[in-house]
Design an enzyme around this catalytic site. Structure first.
Site, PDB file in Angstrom:
ATOM      1  N   GLY A  47       0.774  -1.248   0.000  1.00 45.52           N
ATOM      2  CA  GLY A  47       0.000   0.000   0.000  1.00 45.52           C
ATOM      3  C   GLY A  47       0.798   1.287   0.000  1.00 45.52           C
ATOM      4  O   GLY A  47       0.319   2.309  -0.492  1.00 45.52           O
ATOM      5  N   GLU A  90       4.049   3.925   6.187  1.00 42.77           N
ATOM      6  CA  GLU A  90       2.789   3.172   6.020  1.00 42.77           C
ATOM      7  C   GLU A  90       1.792   3.977   5.197  1.00 42.77           C
ATOM      8  O   GLU A  90       1.852   5.210   5.173  1.00 42.77           O
ATOM      9  CB  GLU A  90       2.166   2.921   7.403  1.00 42.77           C
ATOM     10  CG  GLU A  90       2.253   1.499   7.903  1.00 42.77           C
ATOM     11  CD  GLU A  90       1.388   0.493   7.144  1.00 42.77           C
ATOM     12  OE1 GLU A  90       1.132   0.661   5.929  1.00 42.77           O
ATOM     13  OE2 GLU A  90       0.979  -0.491   7.771  1.00 42.77           O
ATOM     14  N   ASP A  91       0.866   3.281   4.550  1.00 40.55           N
ATOM     15  CA  ASP A  91      -0.201   3.986   3.844  1.00 40.55           C
ATOM     16  C   ASP A  91      -1.264   4.479   4.825  1.00 40.55           C
ATOM     17  O   ASP A  91      -1.647   5.637   4.828  1.00 40.55           O
ATOM     18  CB  ASP A  91      -0.833   3.089   2.759  1.00 40.55           C
ATOM     19  CG  ASP A  91      -1.236   1.709   3.282  1.00 40.55           C
ATOM     20  OD1 ASP A  91      -0.986   1.379   4.460  1.00 40.55           O
ATOM     21  OD2 ASP A  91      -1.813   0.924   2.493  1.00 40.55           O
ATOM     22  N   ASP A  96      -5.075   1.961  10.797  1.00 41.59           N
ATOM     23  CA  ASP A  96      -6.501   1.786  11.061  1.00 41.59           C
ATOM     24  C   ASP A  96      -6.675   1.420  12.548  1.00 41.59           C
ATOM     25  O   ASP A  96      -6.741   2.298  13.399  1.00 41.59           O
ATOM     26  CB  ASP A  96      -6.996   0.681  10.104  1.00 41.59           C
ATOM     27  CG  ASP A  96      -8.491   0.453  10.148  1.00 41.59           C
ATOM     28  OD1 ASP A  96      -9.220   1.320  10.636  1.00 41.59           O
ATOM     29  OD2 ASP A  96      -8.937  -0.606   9.685  1.00 41.59           O
ATOM     30  N   LYS A 133      -6.870   6.613  10.994  1.00 38.81           N
ATOM     31  CA  LYS A 133      -8.295   6.635  11.375  1.00 38.81           C
ATOM     32  C   LYS A 133      -8.351   6.655  12.906  1.00 38.81           C
ATOM     33  O   LYS A 133      -8.377   5.592  13.543  1.00 38.81           O
ATOM     34  CB  LYS A 133      -9.006   5.392  10.852  1.00 38.81           C
ATOM     35  CG  LYS A 133      -9.108   5.324   9.340  1.00 38.81           C
ATOM     36  CD  LYS A 133      -9.901   4.088   8.927  1.00 38.81           C
ATOM     37  CE  LYS A 133      -9.904   3.904   7.434  1.00 38.81           C
ATOM     38  NZ  LYS A 133     -10.479   2.609   7.029  1.00 38.81           N
ATOM     39  N   PHE A 177     -13.831   3.722   4.238  1.00 37.18           N
ATOM     40  CA  PHE A 177     -12.928   2.853   3.483  1.00 37.18           C
ATOM     41  C   PHE A 177     -12.476   3.596   2.232  1.00 37.18           C
ATOM     42  O   PHE A 177     -13.302   4.085   1.452  1.00 37.18           O
ATOM     43  CB  PHE A 177     -13.606   1.531   3.115  1.00 37.18           C
ATOM     44  CG  PHE A 177     -12.637   0.573   2.483  1.00 37.18           C
ATOM     45  CD1 PHE A 177     -11.740  -0.141   3.266  1.00 37.18           C
ATOM     46  CD2 PHE A 177     -12.593   0.414   1.103  1.00 37.18           C
ATOM     47  CE1 PHE A 177     -10.813  -0.998   2.685  1.00 37.18           C
ATOM     48  CE2 PHE A 177     -11.673  -0.445   0.513  1.00 37.18           C
ATOM     49  CZ  PHE A 177     -10.784  -1.155   1.313  1.00 37.18           C
TER      50      PHE A 177
HETATM   51  P1  5GP Z   1      -4.379  -1.969  11.051  1.00 34.30           P
HETATM   52  O1  5GP Z   1      -3.515  -3.065  11.611  1.00 34.30           O
HETATM   53  O2  5GP Z   1      -3.878  -0.583  11.420  1.00 34.30           O
HETATM   54  O3  5GP Z   1      -5.810  -2.163  11.420  1.00 34.30           O
HETATM   55  O4  5GP Z   1      -4.353  -2.195   9.496  1.00 34.30           O
HETATM   56  C1  5GP Z   1      -3.727  -1.366   8.591  1.00 34.30           C
HETATM   57  C2  5GP Z   1      -3.868  -1.955   7.199  1.00 34.30           C
HETATM   58  O5  5GP Z   1      -5.257  -2.191   6.886  1.00 34.30           O
HETATM   59  C3  5GP Z   1      -3.382  -0.975   6.154  1.00 34.30           C
HETATM   60  O6  5GP Z   1      -1.996  -1.120   5.910  1.00 34.30           O
HETATM   61  C4  5GP Z   1      -4.256  -1.337   4.960  1.00 34.30           C
HETATM   62  O7  5GP Z   1      -3.677  -2.395   4.243  1.00 34.30           O
HETATM   63  C5  5GP Z   1      -5.553  -1.824   5.568  1.00 34.30           C
HETATM   64  N1  5GP Z   1      -6.579  -0.749   5.594  1.00 34.30           N
HETATM   65  C6  5GP Z   1      -7.102  -0.152   6.685  1.00 34.30           C
HETATM   66  N2  5GP Z   1      -8.009   0.783   6.353  1.00 34.30           N
HETATM   67  C7  5GP Z   1      -8.063   0.788   4.995  1.00 34.30           C
HETATM   68  C8  5GP Z   1      -8.815   1.564   4.034  1.00 34.30           C
HETATM   69  O8  5GP Z   1      -9.632   2.453   4.325  1.00 34.30           O
HETATM   70  N3  5GP Z   1      -8.578   1.281   2.720  1.00 34.30           N
HETATM   71  C9  5GP Z   1      -7.710   0.321   2.323  1.00 34.30           C
HETATM   72  N4  5GP Z   1      -7.571   0.144   1.014  1.00 34.30           N
HETATM   73  N5  5GP Z   1      -6.978  -0.423   3.195  1.00 34.30           N
HETATM   74  C10 5GP Z   1      -7.154  -0.184   4.517  1.00 34.30           C
END
Ligand code: 5GP
Length: 182
Positions: free
Chosen positions: A51, A105-106, A109, A137, A158
């Site tokens: 990402g 990181e992109d 979440d 987020k 999303f």
């Molecule tokens: P976390 O461990 O912080 O919950 O997950 C982060 C990962 O979830 C990100 O690197 C991404 O791959 C995915 N992710 C979380 N939110 C989104 C979103 O709104 N759009 C997309 N495309 N991927 C997301």
């Protein structure tokens, strides 16, 4: 590529959310901060694939101090019951001991992935580890850690585009789109 008023990605409808221009402005600002904070420290940027590839390319183009870049991936496996899901970096080529690391990181979440990576990186004895993420987020965050460089705080929507995918599609758009409300 023009911003599209409506985008269908793998069967879901998305609408424009953040333009490439706004993203570029934020990245320029983040680059200025990084150049200032890491002067003389030769940071090692670790963009986390897939990402972050577009964000990392634009962010690192703003860096004008000596630095290294190594793209990595995360691998998840089930830890013990108490630790839950554990994420680990794979593809690391450099020795991290004593290095100043910037994880790129992109989107953060729940924060579970980054929190787990941060715990694992301690074993490599880096001098410091900071996070640069394009999106956060805050309402979804379940873990408590500092996010030093953040592009945009967004609500629990999303999003796709600018490297972010849905079902593997949508990474190629230079603007960011969010899921259309019904
Ligand atoms: P976390 O461990 O912080 O919950 O997950 C982060 C990962 O979830 C990100 O690197 C991404 O791959 C995915 N992710 C979380 N939110 C989104 C979103 O709104 N759009 C997309 N495309 N991927 C997301």
């Amino acid at each position: 590529m023009e911003t599209q008023t409506k985008l269908n990605v793998a069967g879901l409808d998305f609408v424009p959310y953040i333009s490439h221009k706004e993203i570029a402005q934020r990245i320029e600002h983040l680059g200025t901060e990084l150049n200032r904070d890491y002067e003389g420290l030769s940071p090692l940027f670790l963009p986390i694939l897939n990402g972050s590839f577009m964000f990392a390319a634009d962010l690192i183009r703003q860096i004008c101090i000596p630095c290294q870049v190594s793209f990595v991936k995360t691998a998840s496996y089930e830890g013990t019951q108490s630790t839950g899901k554990v994420s680990q970096l794979i593809g690391l080529e450099q020795d991290l001991e004593g290095r100043h690391i910037v994880l790129v990181e992109d989107i953060v979440d729940t924060g579970l992935t980054i929190a787990s990576l941060l715990r694992g990186l301690e074993n490599f004895r880096p001098a410091s580890v900071k996070i640069a993420t394009l999106f956060v987020k805050p309402e979804a965050l379940k873990e408590d850690f500092e996010i030093h460089y953040r592009g945009f705080d967004i609500p629990n929507k999303f999003i796709v585009g600018y490297g972010l995918d849905y079902e593997g599609f949508g990474r190629n758009y230079r603007d960011v789109y969010c899921l259309a409300e019904d």
